[in-house]
Design a protein around this motif. Structure first.
Motif, PDB file in Angstrom:
ATOM      1  N   ARG A  90       0.894  -1.046   0.087  1.00  0.00           N
ATOM      2  CA  ARG A  90      -0.165   0.173  -0.035  1.00  0.00           C
ATOM      3  C   ARG A  90       0.936   1.310   0.001  1.00  0.00           C
ATOM      4  O   ARG A  90       1.885   0.997   0.552  1.00  0.00           O
ATOM      5  CB  ARG A  90      -0.973  -0.026   1.224  1.00  0.00           C
ATOM      6  CG  ARG A  90      -2.142   1.060   1.112  1.00  0.00           C
ATOM      7  CD  ARG A  90      -2.875   1.022   2.439  1.00  0.00           C
ATOM      8  NE  ARG A  90      -4.064   1.882   2.472  1.00  0.00           N
ATOM      9  CZ  ARG A  90      -5.443   1.488   2.260  1.00  0.00           C
ATOM     10  NH1 ARG A  90      -5.465   0.024   1.658  1.00  0.00           N
ATOM     11  NH2 ARG A  90      -6.234   2.173   2.169  1.00  0.00           N
ATOM     12  N   GLY A  91       0.351   2.364  -0.536  1.00  0.00           N
ATOM     13  CA  GLY A  91       1.026   3.749  -0.503  1.00  0.00           C
ATOM     14  C   GLY A  91       1.141   4.139  -1.807  1.00  0.00           C
ATOM     15  O   GLY A  91      -0.068   4.217  -2.470  1.00  0.00           O
ATOM     16  N   TRP A  92       2.162   4.768  -2.332  1.00  0.00           N
ATOM     17  CA  TRP A  92       2.256   5.651  -3.461  1.00  0.00           C
ATOM     18  C   TRP A  92       3.761   5.327  -4.045  1.00  0.00           C
ATOM     19  O   TRP A  92       4.718   5.184  -3.505  1.00  0.00           O
ATOM     20  CB  TRP A  92       1.812   6.994  -3.356  1.00  0.00           C
ATOM     21  CG  TRP A  92       2.908   7.690  -2.604  1.00  0.00           C
ATOM     22  CD1 TRP A  92       3.887   8.549  -2.944  1.00  0.00           C
ATOM     23  CD2 TRP A  92       2.663   7.921  -0.988  1.00  0.00           C
ATOM     24  NE1 TRP A  92       4.379   9.073  -1.656  1.00  0.00           N
ATOM     25  CE2 TRP A  92       3.678   8.619  -0.547  1.00  0.00           C
ATOM     26  CE3 TRP A  92       1.554   7.463  -0.027  1.00  0.00           C
ATOM     27  CZ2 TRP A  92       3.734   9.202   0.514  1.00  0.00           C
ATOM     28  CZ3 TRP A  92       1.851   7.523   1.154  1.00  0.00           C
ATOM     29  CH2 TRP A  92       2.984   8.584   1.496  1.00  0.00           C
ATOM     30  N   ILE A  93       3.748   5.705  -5.407  1.00  0.00           N
ATOM     31  CA  ILE A  93       5.216   5.666  -6.221  1.00  0.00           C
ATOM     32  C   ILE A  93       5.147   6.670  -7.217  1.00  0.00           C
ATOM     33  O   ILE A  93       3.952   6.786  -7.896  1.00  0.00           O
ATOM     34  CB  ILE A  93       5.219   4.346  -6.772  1.00  0.00           C
ATOM     35  CG1 ILE A  93       6.642   4.124  -7.541  1.00  0.00           C
ATOM     36  CG2 ILE A  93       4.329   3.677  -7.780  1.00  0.00           C
ATOM     37  CD1 ILE A  93       7.135   2.880  -7.846  1.00  0.00           C
ATOM     38  N   SER A  94       6.091   7.489  -7.140  1.00  0.00           N
ATOM     39  CA  SER A  94       6.172   8.570  -8.353  1.00  0.00           C
ATOM     40  C   SER A  94       6.961   7.816  -9.384  1.00  0.00           C
ATOM     41  O   SER A  94       8.248   7.566  -9.298  1.00  0.00           O
ATOM     42  CB  SER A  94       6.636   9.746  -7.602  1.00  0.00           C
ATOM     43  OG  SER A  94       6.819  10.918  -8.747  1.00  0.00           O
ATOM     44  N   ARG A 114      -0.646  -2.252 -11.343  1.00  0.00           N
ATOM     45  CA  ARG A 114      -2.006  -2.298 -10.811  1.00  0.00           C
ATOM     46  C   ARG A 114      -2.461  -3.676 -10.314  1.00  0.00           C
ATOM     47  O   ARG A 114      -2.914  -3.914  -9.122  1.00  0.00           O
ATOM     48  CB  ARG A 114      -2.954  -1.641 -11.737  1.00  0.00           C
ATOM     49  CG  ARG A 114      -2.789  -0.353 -11.671  1.00  0.00           C
ATOM     50  CD  ARG A 114      -3.271   0.377 -10.724  1.00  0.00           C
ATOM     51  NE  ARG A 114      -3.491   1.954 -10.786  1.00  0.00           N
ATOM     52  CZ  ARG A 114      -3.663   2.962  -9.752  1.00  0.00           C
ATOM     53  NH1 ARG A 114      -3.666   2.552  -8.789  1.00  0.00           N
ATOM     54  NH2 ARG A 114      -3.769   4.172 -10.097  1.00  0.00           N
ATOM     55  N   GLU A 119      -3.254  -1.511  -4.102  1.00  0.00           N
ATOM     56  CA  GLU A 119      -3.574  -0.385  -3.333  1.00  0.00           C
ATOM     57  C   GLU A 119      -2.389   0.741  -3.165  1.00  0.00           C
ATOM     58  O   GLU A 119      -2.367   1.645  -2.322  1.00  0.00           O
ATOM     59  CB  GLU A 119      -3.628  -0.952  -1.872  1.00  0.00           C
ATOM     60  CG  GLU A 119      -4.567  -2.056  -1.621  1.00  0.00           C
ATOM     61  CD  GLU A 119      -5.917  -1.417  -1.829  1.00  0.00           C
ATOM     62  OE1 GLU A 119      -6.119  -0.290  -1.305  1.00  0.00           O
ATOM     63  OE2 GLU A 119      -6.894  -1.867  -2.242  1.00  0.00           O
ATOM     64  N   VAL A 120      -1.473   0.638  -3.994  1.00  0.00           N
ATOM     65  CA  VAL A 120      -0.596   1.510  -4.426  1.00  0.00           C
ATOM     66  C   VAL A 120      -0.794   2.502  -5.595  1.00  0.00           C
ATOM     67  O   VAL A 120      -0.984   2.266  -6.617  1.00  0.00           O
ATOM     68  CB  VAL A 120       1.053   1.042  -4.610  1.00  0.00           C
ATOM     69  CG1 VAL A 120       2.042   2.135  -4.685  1.00  0.00           C
ATOM     70  CG2 VAL A 120       1.364  -0.004  -3.338  1.00  0.00           C
ATOM     71  N   GLN A 121      -0.821   3.720  -5.004  1.00  0.00           N
ATOM     72  CA  GLN A 121      -0.856   4.795  -5.962  1.00  0.00           C
ATOM     73  C   GLN A 121       0.019   5.180  -6.900  1.00  0.00           C
ATOM     74  O   GLN A 121       1.168   5.455  -6.409  1.00  0.00           O
ATOM     75  CB  GLN A 121      -1.633   6.218  -5.301  1.00  0.00           C
ATOM     76  CG  GLN A 121      -1.986   7.220  -6.168  1.00  0.00           C
ATOM     77  CD  GLN A 121      -2.454   8.505  -5.529  1.00  0.00           C
ATOM     78  OE1 GLN A 121      -2.945   8.317  -4.282  1.00  0.00           O
ATOM     79  NE2 GLN A 121      -2.354   9.737  -5.974  1.00  0.00           N
ATOM     80  N   ILE A 122      -0.310   5.405  -8.214  1.00  0.00           N
ATOM     81  CA  ILE A 122       0.967   5.709  -9.082  1.00  0.00           C
ATOM     82  C   ILE A 122       0.748   7.441  -9.555  1.00  0.00           C
ATOM     83  O   ILE A 122      -0.336   7.880  -9.684  1.00  0.00           O
ATOM     84  CB  ILE A 122       0.908   5.011 -10.273  1.00  0.00           C
ATOM     85  CG1 ILE A 122       0.957   3.467 -10.150  1.00  0.00           C
ATOM     86  CG2 ILE A 122       1.814   5.483 -11.269  1.00  0.00           C
ATOM     87  CD1 ILE A 122       0.788   2.571 -11.476  1.00  0.00           C
ATOM     88  N   ASP A 123       1.740   8.064  -9.102  1.00  0.00           N
ATOM     89  CA  ASP A 123       1.983   9.391  -9.427  1.00  0.00           C
ATOM     90  C   ASP A 123       2.734   9.543 -10.736  1.00  0.00           C
ATOM     91  O   ASP A 123       4.001   9.458 -10.699  1.00  0.00           O
ATOM     92  CB  ASP A 123       2.408  10.149  -8.251  1.00  0.00           C
ATOM     93  CG  ASP A 123       2.453  11.798  -8.402  1.00  0.00           C
ATOM     94  OD1 ASP A 123       1.802  12.325  -9.432  1.00  0.00           O
ATOM     95  OD2 ASP A 123       3.262  12.418  -7.747  1.00  0.00           O
ATOM     96  N   PRO A 283       6.999  -1.398  -3.774  1.00  0.00           N
ATOM     97  CA  PRO A 283       6.640  -0.572  -5.046  1.00  0.00           C
ATOM     98  C   PRO A 283       7.870  -0.414  -6.083  1.00  0.00           C
ATOM     99  O   PRO A 283       7.317  -0.625  -7.457  1.00  0.00           O
ATOM    100  CB  PRO A 283       6.184   0.618  -4.427  1.00  0.00           C
ATOM    101  CG  PRO A 283       5.708   0.025  -3.113  1.00  0.00           C
ATOM    102  CD  PRO A 283       7.065  -0.642  -2.731  1.00  0.00           C
TER     103      PRO A 283
END
Length: 304
Positions: A90-94, A114, A119-123, A283
């Protein structure tokens, strides 16, 4: 105010008695009573009217109960989300990328990522290759996807994973006389108006590519300087000239232009994934793996 005290208080309200709550929680009734007494002391008032059987909530207890439930639920969500982030689920990655990768490589990699880590947001950040290393070092970007023409030195703090060795193809308007050919030589482009891209004083790609064409002994007068690759392709479609792009760009592209293989070009570009050498987060590993799979990179190929 401890989490355990909130838990015991809500358990008593839900069960209807201290004894039943203790049974459900597998603790001694005296342990629950002690914690409730400490909680009431901290709050400065009683939560239960103990003069009645079964005991009931006081006005303070009625105020406190729904808020205690919300706080317990929020604490549980926080623990679960923090554990998921720690595990890389979970979290995010840029991710920074050059525009030419959105035709094939990037969408395929994003779908795979995905599926692996929903659950990991892609920026996403569109950025020319020259600007990506600084953003990686600053922490603004976690993964960069760059197009290189010639060797680049990014120092030891950045890891380079070659994704595609991308041969160049010539791009013509759909009606051009060259489009019926399976391949052509670079020399056959002699004298044709050339559309250069990207138009940015801080990028080396355009200058290096035109230099390589010239070094091959082919003269293509620059007719237009396009800001980016989409503009260059649109100008080709408008019959303003021809251009060169990586073969991967031909995938899922526009129908009013044609891509013809260059049989003897003598130079290629590379699509490369950049990451911080010190970054081993799940991620980042998963996204780089998705890029490699999309590019068809063998699993055993090492980064450099």
């Amino acid at each position: 105010m401890k989490d355990r005290q909130l838990k015991y208080f809500c358990a008593i309200v839900d069960a209807g008695s201290t004894a039943l709550a203790a049974s459900r929680l597998f603790v001694a009734p005296t342990a629950i009573s002690t914690q409730i007494n400490l909680l009431e002391k901290e709050l400065g008032g009683v939560l239960f009217d103990r003069s009645k059987r079964p005991m009931s909530l006081t006005p303070l207890g009625m105020f406190f109960y729904p808020r205690a439930k919300e706080l317990l639920a929020a604490n549980q969500r926080l623990r679960e989300e923090a554990s998921s982030i720690a595990a890389g689920k979970r979290g995010w990655i840029s991710v920074a990328f050059v525009r030419s990768t959105i035709f094939s490589l990037l969408p395929t990699a994003m779908r795979a990522f995905r599926n692996a880590l929903p659950e990991v947001q892609i920026d996403l950040l569109e950025l020319l290759s020259e600007f990506q290393p600084a953003q990686l070092r600053s922490g603004r970007v976690d993964v960069g996807v760059v197009r290189l023409l010639g060797e680049e030195e990014y120092l030891d703090d950045l890891q380079q994973t070659v994704l595609i060795d991308d041969p160049f193809v010539a791009v013509f308007p759909a009606h051009h006389r060259m489009t019926h050919r399976e391949s052509i030589s670079l020399a056959e482009l002699e004298g044709l108006p050339y559309i250069s891209y990207p138009k940015n004083p801080q990028t080396h790609f355009s200058r290096r590519l035109t230099a390589r064409i010239a070094n091959a002994g082919v003269h293509m007068p620059v007719a237009q300087d396009a800001v980016e690759i989409h503009t260059a392709l649109a100008l080709v479609a408008a019959d303003m000239g021809v251009t060169l792009v990586g073969a991967s760009v031909a995938t899922n592209n526009r129908s009013d232009i044609r891509f013809v293989r260059l049989a003897d070009c003598g130079f290629t570009s590379q699509l490369v994934a950049l990451t911080r050498t010190s970054d081993e987060s799940a991620p980042v590993r998963t996204f780089v793996s998705a890029l490699k799979d999309a590019a068809g990179v063998p699993a055993q190929q090492a980064a450099r």
